[in-house]
Write an enzyme that holds these catalytic residues in place. Sequence first.
Site: not given
Length: 462
Positions: A70, A108, A223, A288
């Site tokens: 990430d 994130h 998404n 996520s």
Amino acid sequence: MTRATARRRRTASALMALALAGSTLAAALTAAPAAHADEWRDKEYWLAESGITKAWEVSKGANVKVAVIDSGVDGKHPDLAGVLAGGVDVSGAGSPDGQKSIGAKPEHGTLVATMLAGRGHQPADATAKPSPSTGPSVAPEGIVGVAPEAQLLSVSTWLGSANPGGKSDQDQIPQAVRWAVDNGARVINISLGSTSPEWPQSWDAAFLYAEQKDVVIVAAAGNRGGGNVQVGAPATIPGVLTVAGLDRKGTASIDSSSQGISIGVAAPAENLIGGLPGGGYAEWAGTSGATPIVAGVAALIRSKWPEMTASQVINRIVSTAKDAGAAGKDPLYGFGILDAEAALKAEVPETRINPLGSISDWIRVHRRGNLATSPAAPSAVPSSAAPTLPEATVPVAEPPSELDSAVPALVVLGFGGLFLSILGAAAFQLRRTVGPAPAEDPDSPANPDTGVLDSADSSGKP
């Protein structure tokens, strides 16, 4: 430009736009007001509704390492104290331990990590220290992850914007996967998504390596709100457990999920909360956040049954999921909605086959190289996987010579002459065999040619 070149450029273009799959994060992220940390703990509705609190009766993820590929994980967050067991940066722009928050959405990675393996923290005014225990303890405040006794490996990447370190996602992703495998990860969480279902060939070897080393890879479906109408790589890679998103009502999320045949299971993706770098908290949405919920359950299973193969772990998760949408597997829910309690407690027949496929089989069918049959050698340091095939070269056309144009005519004439010679020889041989016709004998009783009897003199004279 050849068609193959154009295809590679389209794929590379889509992957260069590879974004952290919580692309609705910017819209959903809210500034955390001054509040008691327990208010954030109370918002973790998925712990009960997805069966996680019941699954904790069996396992909490002890002795399992989960790699978080990430934007970097802030190990100084109070809910992540003692959680990180190592890390690395593969972008060239982060810190060597992978704990610097980088990229287009630097928060994130910490959001994902706290949801996966957060352990909470003690109240600021607490006077008593927690009693010693044999394993990690969950503190009363802050965020608790799905696998609070698991350890994390932070692999920082720079995605979503121009990387000052100079490395593209085509280099970073395979390096990240290989490093995670080589450093003991039993589960890899990839909350990343792209707009392309295709992936560069340079990724093949790394994902094959993880498959051969029996590592579970969990990836986000992406998404719609972020432009991913369909599932994009790496969630389209065979064998990867792809996670779709649910809204607060438990149905397929319109904005915080996408659809595709590679989806394995669905988990909560809206009204999520997680930790921010620097110690804060935020609400967010997207697959996520659904991905670390499922990756955490995989860690619970691997902790309970250390000898269970990656294929069996994935099969246990998808086969115990609650069917939703169209009967059976479908492109919105996959095999169904995650049921962590059933995944840890139900009787599930063993299997040797990953229900989501095999990258090894895919390579054998779709790539012309011999990568699938050659063992992958472990690497001491991250290295970019070499492409299976070299760049195609187009041969230079040359004008035909006069000799080349004369050859066909000579071949035809030669065979024609040979054929006539054979016919002549056959006729000659037939004439020799039959010979000349014999002279007619008047004393003969019959004509050998016609078989007609000679006429006799009726007078009977000699």
